[in-house]
Design an enzyme around this catalytic site. Structure first.
Site, PDB file in Angstrom:
ATOM      1  N   SER A  82       0.839  -1.197   0.000  1.00 16.11           N
ATOM      2  CA  SER A  82       0.000   0.000   0.000  1.00 16.11           C
ATOM      3  C   SER A  82       0.872   1.244   0.000  1.00 16.11           C
ATOM      4  CB  SER A  82      -0.952  -0.013   1.188  1.00 16.11           C
ATOM      5  OG  SER A  82      -0.220  -0.234   2.351  1.00 16.11           O
ATOM      6  N   LEU A  83       0.232   2.381  -0.034  1.00 17.37           N
ATOM      7  CA  LEU A  83       0.959   3.655  -0.121  1.00 17.37           C
ATOM      8  C   LEU A  83       0.873   4.390   1.205  1.00 17.37           C
ATOM      9  CD1 LEU A  83      -0.588   4.823  -3.501  1.00 17.37           C
ATOM     10  CD2 LEU A  83       1.787   4.115  -3.150  1.00 17.37           C
ATOM     11  N   LYS A 120      -6.154   8.923  -7.483  1.00 21.97           N
ATOM     12  CA  LYS A 120      -6.226   7.759  -6.600  1.00 21.97           C
ATOM     13  C   LYS A 120      -7.684   7.321  -6.594  1.00 21.97           C
ATOM     14  CE  LYS A 120      -4.947   5.907  -2.144  1.00 21.97           C
ATOM     15  NZ  LYS A 120      -6.198   5.264  -1.787  1.00 21.97           N
ATOM     16  N   LYS A 319      -3.747  12.720  -0.482  1.00 21.62           N
ATOM     17  CA  LYS A 319      -5.204  12.633  -0.298  1.00 21.62           C
ATOM     18  C   LYS A 319      -5.873  14.006  -0.382  1.00 21.62           C
ATOM     19  CE  LYS A 319      -6.772   8.886   1.264  1.00 21.62           C
ATOM     20  NZ  LYS A 319      -6.617   7.966   2.252  1.00 21.62           N
ATOM     21  N   CYS A 416     -38.910  21.333  29.733  1.00 20.83           N
ATOM     22  CA  CYS A 416     -39.743  21.744  30.867  1.00 20.83           C
ATOM     23  C   CYS A 416     -41.231  21.690  30.561  1.00 20.83           C
ATOM     24  CB  CYS A 416     -39.345  23.145  31.341  1.00 20.83           C
ATOM     25  SG  CYS A 416     -39.826  24.437  30.182  1.00 20.83           S
ATOM     26  N   CYS A 431     -38.650  28.311  23.881  1.00 22.99           N
ATOM     27  CA  CYS A 431     -39.345  27.958  25.111  1.00 22.99           C
ATOM     28  C   CYS A 431     -39.654  29.268  25.850  1.00 22.99           C
ATOM     29  CB  CYS A 431     -38.447  27.062  25.963  1.00 22.99           C
ATOM     30  SG  CYS A 431     -39.024  26.894  27.648  1.00 22.99           S
ATOM     31  N   CYS A 436     -36.666  27.767  32.615  1.00 23.01           N
ATOM     32  CA  CYS A 436     -36.495  26.443  31.994  1.00 23.01           C
ATOM     33  C   CYS A 436     -35.107  25.911  32.348  1.00 23.01           C
ATOM     34  CB  CYS A 436     -36.638  26.549  30.478  1.00 23.01           C
ATOM     35  SG  CYS A 436     -36.142  25.052  29.608  1.00 23.01           S
TER      36      CYS A 436
HETATM   37  S1  IVH Z   1      -0.129   2.559  -6.994  1.00 24.79           S
HETATM   38  C1  IVH Z   1       2.966   0.091  -4.002  1.00 24.79           C
HETATM   39  N1  IVH Z   1      -1.934   4.095  -8.099  1.00 24.79           N
HETATM   40  O1  IVH Z   1      -4.475   2.846  -3.301  1.00 24.79           O
HETATM   41  C2  IVH Z   1       1.551   0.441  -4.175  1.00 24.79           C
HETATM   42  N2  IVH Z   1      -2.572   2.806  -6.220  1.00 24.79           N
HETATM   43  O2  IVH Z   1      -2.544   2.232  -0.578  1.00 24.79           O
HETATM   44  C3  IVH Z   1       1.295   0.998  -5.541  1.00 24.79           C
HETATM   45  N3  IVH Z   1      -4.940   3.079  -5.596  1.00 24.79           N
HETATM   46  O3  IVH Z   1      -4.883  -0.286  -2.441  1.00 24.79           O
HETATM   47  C4  IVH Z   1      -0.107   1.416  -5.687  1.00 24.79           C
HETATM   48  N4  IVH Z   1      -5.469   4.496  -7.203  1.00 24.79           N
HETATM   49  O4  IVH Z   1      -5.402  -0.009  -4.886  1.00 24.79           O
HETATM   50  C5  IVH Z   1      -1.678   3.201  -7.110  1.00 24.79           C
HETATM   51  N5  IVH Z   1      -3.433   5.483  -9.227  1.00 24.79           N
HETATM   52  C6  IVH Z   1      -3.174   4.606  -8.248  1.00 24.79           C
HETATM   53  C7  IVH Z   1      -4.165   4.189  -7.345  1.00 24.79           C
HETATM   54  C8  IVH Z   1      -3.819   3.292  -6.321  1.00 24.79           C
HETATM   55  C9  IVH Z   1      -5.920   3.812  -6.138  1.00 24.79           C
HETATM   56  C10 IVH Z   1      -5.097   2.223  -4.377  1.00 24.79           C
HETATM   57  C11 IVH Z   1      -4.451   0.892  -4.463  1.00 24.79           C
HETATM   58  C12 IVH Z   1      -3.998   0.574  -3.059  1.00 24.79           C
HETATM   59  C13 IVH Z   1      -4.069   1.890  -2.370  1.00 24.79           C
HETATM   60  C14 IVH Z   1      -2.680   2.289  -1.919  1.00 24.79           C
END
Ligand code: IVH
Length: 671
Positions: A82-83, A120, A319, A416, A431, A436
């Site tokens: 994950s990121l 994202k 984000k 009340c 009221c 009250c």
């Molecule tokens: S790249 C090493 N690109 O975000 C991880 N992820 O925590 C590389 N996600 O569950 C991930 N859009 O499914 C990447 N344009 C995007 C994305 C993306 C959504 C999701 C991904 C993962 C979460 C990252």
């Protein structure tokens, strides 16, 4: 032209796949649905007669597999990690710093650094393994090491090619991306579900995940999922281009949808501005995104940067501020305020909005419940932005089941039982009982608050405790409290009792304006209190003000004057103030509160205000000697955020500038 079954099948498969691609990936339909269906049926017939000729990438293979009893486990050849998150511009700039420092330390060419920035997607991460160009297996992310085999369900998604387009791709190519629901498809699905007596999905992400986890692929097929590719996993055979941007272009050529926002930037300024623009474009998108992903463009650099713990050093999820979530309106409660106003409060099924759990939201007044068409039991849209108090924006009447009920606004005070009346030109019911208990409680809380008498240790809980034990009945009686009484209260230690008594003692040295403000007279905020204090100079003069004198104070409007003279002509109120003074108050010269001094304060407005136009708000600020500016900078003091604020709010948050809701803004201006 005559065909062998083989050649006609080939032709139909290729043609149908091409139409599908144009429709689902490019959003450029090339034939009518009826024509597509006709060709599809022809293919079905030919395949039924010649089962040995069925191609694995035939569109007929997308549907029709039997339901599963469970999903098989799949081990990912390359873990799906994950990121890490960057919340706002400042943290994105930190990410850029870290990347640059790392490259410098490793003596890599920082000057060549480029970032690719894309959306994202807020859906479900999926791995698609293609073997010699054929979709072999699709799996969910699971715990990153091991996921579930959802191949049957994934095959129903028409935006995912069963066979990669273009030149043959030999070997293994794992394409990763996100399965999502388009917003409009999500709304439609929910309407249908509710009609069928099923629970509505809370958001498109849940809908996508629920749909993919169906054991019966026929159900998945009936729901229009979509897919965006964003990266590669295992690659054995094909050679990927040297950058992420080119890889994404390569994926597009293979028949995938890719992020409609895709930019390659070199400088930090360009990176931040691409992020800002992405946020601005967000509301107009067909699908939900919760931010952007910023990736170092060069694969070689990515490799050198590597991973830290479980997240890559070469990418970050930048984000956006969460905007809206759907939840259930479980009930509406009535709160009685300091001035007796009956305020409806929404009780919500707790929902995460921007990382904060929201379970209550103010509904302001009866009219608002009607205007927003809210029924108890409705699915509602809840919005929270920045530091602004959560609000119920709208109901979703299309999701009603018939079990919802109208909220009956009470005619009497729920605390009340006294009659509640609606003042002339007023939106709120009040009221009518001056004694009250709810009013008294709120007045005590207001009296003790920081900009009023500033009694440390006397917050909401303490006030409730004192009232519950019958130790106070009005403001003046606070000063009769004894150590014995306080320390006998549950959970009151000796020290806290002593501290509270000390704070009470200290509060007797109070500037006149704060005392007037602390009395909690309707329409008298800090600004008006200061004005009155300066005009009167003493409590006695204040208590003897006539309506005529009040009207002569030009800055005080008619409504406020009326409210003040009502207060001053109520024997109870005046007696209360005298009783208070009898406790040895030493009234000080008026003193401007910090938030009062709009002089030299700079404001930026964003979004739509409900009770005034942008121009009116600007005029108000100017009339209080404040300044209005059109862009947020370090010099900005306040950002006033209405509904649908733009990127200015985000900027304010990143710069740590105070954000005011419309109500807070009005409080500050005393309007
Ligand atoms: S790249 C090493 N690109 O975000 C991880 N992820 O925590 C590389 N996600 O569950 C991930 N859009 O499914 C990447 N344009 C995007 C994305 C993306 C959504 C999701 C991904 C993962 C979460 C990252």
């Amino acid at each position: 032209m005559s065909h062998t079954p083989q050649s006609r099948i080939d032709q139909l498969v290729d043609e149908l796949n091409e139409h599908s691609y144009r429709y689902y990936v490019l959003s450029q339909p090339s034939i009518s649905d009826a024509e597509y269906d006709r060709l599809f049926r022809e293919l079905e017939k030919l395949e039924a007669a010649n089962p040995q000729l069925i191609r694995s990438d035939s569109p007929t293979r997308r549907v029709g597999s039997a339901p599963l009893s469970a999903f098989a486990a799949v081990r990912h050849a390359v873990p799906m990690l994950s990121l890490s998150n960057a919340m706002g511009e400042e943290e994105l700039a930190d990410f850029d710093d870290q990347v640059r420092r790392f490259l410098e330390k490793e003596e890599l060419p920082v000057a060549e650094l480029e970032y690719a920035i894309e959306y994202k997607f807020d859906g479900v991460a999926i791995s698609l393994v293609y073997l010699d160009g054929q979709l072999e297996r699709a799996a969910t992310r699971g715990d990153g090491q091991q996921g579930e085999d959802v191949t049957q369900n994934i095959k129903t998604i028409r935006a995912i090619p069963l066979r990669l387009r273009g030149a043959s791709v030999k070997g293994v190519l794992e394409v990763r991306g996100e399965v999502i629901f388009l917003k409009r498809d999500f709304e439609k699905l929910n309407v249908e579900r509710v009609k069928a007596g099923e629970e509505a999905f809370a958001n498109p992400r849940n809908a996508a995940s629920g749909t993919l986890r169906q054991l019966d692929p026929a159900i998945t097929a009936s729901r229009p999922l979509s897919f965006f590719a964003y990266g590669a996993g295992q690659v054995e055979g094909p050679k990927l281009p040297p950058t992420h941007a080119e890889t994404i272009r390569f994926f597009a050529a293979l028949g995938f949808k890719t992020s409609p926002l895709f930019e390659v930037v070199k400088t930090r300024e360009a990176l931040l501005s691409a992020y800002r623009l992405a946020e601005e474009a967000r509301a107009g998108l067909e699908f939900e995104v919760d931010g952007t992903v910023v990736k170092v463009n060069s694969h070689a650099m990515q490799q050198r940067l590597g991973f830290r713990h479980r997240t890559p050093r070469w990418a970050v999820a930048a984000k956006f501020q969460a905007v809206e979530e759907h939840t259930k309106l479980l009930d509406i409660l009535i709160q009685v305020g300091r001035t007796g106003a009956l305020t409806p409060v929404a009780v919500l099924q707790p929902v995460q909005v921007g990382g904060v759990v929201v379970s209550r939201a103010t509904l302001h007044n009866q009219d608002e419940i009607e205007r927003k068409d809210l029924l108890i039991g409705d699915t509602v849209v809840v919005r929270r932005q920045g530091d602004v108090i959560p609000a119920v924006v709208a109901s979703l009447p299309q999701l009603r089941t018939g079990a919802e009920r109208k909220f009956q606004f009470p005619t009497h005070c729920p605390e009340c039982g006294s009659k509640a009346v609606r003042g002339e030109d007023e939106a709120v019911l009040r009221c009518t009982n001056p004694r009250c208990p709810a009013k008294i409680e709120q007045r005590l809380i207001h009296f003790a608050s920081r900009n009023a008498a500033d009694i440390e240790g006397l917050g909401e809980k303490m006030v409730a405790l004192l009232l519950e034990h019958g130790l106070v009945e009005d403001i003046a009686s606070l000063y009769d409290l004894t150590f014995e009484q306080l320390s006998a209260l549950p959970r009151m230690a000796e020290l806290s009792s002593r501290n509270l008594l000390e704070s009470l003692e200290r509060s007797k040295n109070i500037p006149l304006n704060k005392l007037i403000f602390a009395l909690g007279i309707r329409h008298v905020g800090q600004k008006t209190a200061l004005l009155l204090a300066k005009a009167c100079g003493s409590v006695e003069r204040f208590l003897s003000l006539t309506e005529q004198q009040l009207l002569e104070l030009h800055e005080i409007g008619e409504e406020t004057s009326r409210s003040i003279s009502n207060f001053l002509s109520a024997p109870d109120e005046v007696q209360n103030v005298r009783a208070l003074l009898g406790h040895g108050f030493k009234i000080q010269a008026p003193e401007a509160a910090q938030s009062d001094a709009l002089e030299g304060k700079s404001f930026v407005l964003t979004g739509t205000l409900e009770s005034m136009t942008r121009k009116e708000a600007e005029d108000k600020i100017l009339s209080f000697s404040g300044r209005v500016s059109s862009s947020v900078s370090k010099q900005t003091d306040y950002v006033v955020a209405g509904t649908d604020p733009g990127s200015k709010l985000e900027k304010a948050k990143t710069l740590g500038i105070k954000v005011l809701s419309e109500d807070q803004f009005k409080q500050l201006l005393d309007i």
